[in-house]
Structures are given as C-alpha cells and as structure tokens.
Design an enzyme around this catalytic site. Sequence first.
Site, short mmCIF file in Angstrom:
data_model
loop_
_atom_site.label_atom_id
_atom_site.label_comp_id
_atom_site.label_asym_id
_atom_site.label_seq_id
_atom_site.Cartn_x
_atom_site.Cartn_y
_atom_site.Cartn_z
N LYS A 13 -2.10 3.06 1.68
CA LYS A 13 -2.85 1.91 1.22
C LYS A 13 -3.77 1.19 2.15
CE LYS A 13 1.29 -0.17 0.71
NZ LYS A 13 2.40 1.00 1.08
N ARG A 88 4.66 -7.12 -4.09
CA ARG A 88 5.63 -6.07 -4.01
C ARG A 88 6.92 -6.25 -4.91
NH1 ARG A 88 4.28 -4.09 1.68
NH2 ARG A 88 5.72 -2.56 2.29
N ARG A 127 2.19 8.74 12.64
CA ARG A 127 1.45 7.43 12.49
C ARG A 127 1.28 6.76 13.78
NH1 ARG A 127 1.52 2.89 7.74
NH2 ARG A 127 3.71 2.87 8.71
N ARG A 160 4.99 2.52 15.03
CA ARG A 160 5.70 1.15 14.48
C ARG A 160 7.30 1.28 14.77
NH1 ARG A 160 2.83 -0.25 9.05
NH2 ARG A 160 4.77 -0.54 8.48
N ARG A 171 13.23 2.00 3.63
CA ARG A 171 11.77 1.47 2.89
C ARG A 171 11.67 1.94 1.49
NH1 ARG A 171 8.03 2.39 7.79
NH2 ARG A 171 6.34 1.29 6.40
#
Length: 214
Positions: A13, A88, A127, A160, A171
């Site tokens: 996203k 969300r 990431r 992160r 998540r």
Amino acid sequence: MRIVMLGPPGAGKGTQAQALSQNLGLCRVSTGDIFREEIRQGSSLGLQAKVYLEGGKLVPDEIVIEIARKRLGEDDCLRGFILDGFPRTVGQARALDISLEGKGISLDKVFDIRVSPEEVARRLGDRRSCARCGAVYHLVYNPPREPETCDLCGGKLYLRDDDRREVVLKRIAVYEEQTRPLEEYYRGRGILTEIDGEKKIEEVTAEIASLLEA
Ligand code: AP5
C-alpha cells in the site's frame, strides 16, 4: 481524485501510494506514518498509539477518525488524496463517507492489493524504512543503493518494531477480522478493484495507472 489503498500488512500500500502520489501530484495520507512520527516525537498521542502499534492491534476508531479528519482538511489534500492504511474498520469507513459527504465529495476508487500471508512474511522481515523521510525499501526486491542509507534523503534505514514475526502474525489476524469486511463494504458501492499484489512493484504500479486512465 480520491483513492483508498486497501490490503494486508506488507501488501505494498505504502509503496504504491508513494508512486501514485508522485505521478498524480496528490497528497498521500498514511495513518501509520502519522502514528510513527508522533511516537518518535514522544507526544501524548504517540504514547497512546505506541501500545497498539507494538502489539499489532488497531488504534481505537475515535482517535484515528479525528486524526484523519484533521489531516484531510489541510490545504494539500483539497484537490485529492491517496489514503494508505485508512480506513481500516467499517466504523472508520462510515465516518470517512459522512465527512466527505459533508463536503459534497466522495471516494473515486478503492484498490484492494492482494497478497498471500507467506509473501507478507517474506516482505516484512526484509523491509527497511527511512527514519527521516519514511521511504520504504526491501533488501531483496527494492534495495537501497547504499546499505542502511535512504537513496532519497540519506537518512538511516531501520526495521520497524512491528515487523517482528510474532507481531506480523497478530497484524495479519487483525486484518482478517477487522479490515477484510471493508472489501464487501466498498464492493457494494461499486468502487473496489482487486489488484494482484504479488507481481513486481513496477508492474503493480503500471496496472493501477492504467486502471486510473481507463
Ligand atoms: P501501517 O503503517 O499502515 O501498516 P500496515 O497497514 O500493516 O502496512 P505496512 O506499512 O506494513 O505495509 P504496506 O502495505 O504499506 O507495504 P509496503 O509498501 O511498506 O500501520 C501500522 C500500525 O499503525 C497498525 O498496525 C495500527 O496499530 C496503526 N494504524 C495505522 N492506521 C490505522 C488505522 N486506520 N486504524 C487503526 N490503527 C491504525 O511494502 C512492504 C515491503 O514489501 C517493503 O519492503 C516493499 O519494498 C516491499 N514490496 C512492496 N510491494 C512489493 C512487490 N510488488 N513485490 C516485492 N516487494 C514489494
């Protein structure tokens, strides 16, 4: 143009919203980035949000809705925006609709970026995000030119906290339970388009661009 990017953690996203925002000159609003910046500054909102982000849970609707409402009222969002990570929940989507209706406008498109949980796990472990400008990289799929350094601003890249495996699993579960229902919500309104998010980054960007042109 008013666009929502929907999809599980790691779907792409943010990557696609950033490309679209550059190509279309529209503001990108990432509620996740807003919370991470507040946490970095140590604000009272940041302290509240930290507990939820670290646990992989959603920040309560009333907090998120107010933040998004304020941000979307700023000058750079007046001619359109790309929402990344908001709404969300169905409650957030309804609140957004009401707020836009009050201004006589509505959403144009919702892109639902689809990827498997296995691909999500591969993406998030590798990431790296820029601590200064928020740009996003992947050590294999989209590496920075210099290790641990942002190509765009020279900032330091970091992993992160919520990209740790146990938090990623949480998540994904939260997405299935609380965000997946938005697919039906937006499909029912005829503005949802599914995108195969497992293609290469540039291919996904090109597909979204051609859908917008059409
Ligand atoms: P947020 O920051 O919004 O996280 P997220 O939705 O879980 O999404 P991610 O940022 O993890 O992934 P992405 O889909 O943007 O993927 P990316 O482009 O980075 O939210 C974090 C937290 O904040 C939430 O858990 C919650 O606590 C809170 N929060 C935020 N908004 C909220 C809201 N509205 N309500 C309540 N709470 C909220 O890509 C991932 C990686 O894959 C990158 O390394 C990238 O380079 C790579 N990649 C991307 N596309 C491809 C591709 N096509 N092929 C190969 N690699 C790719």
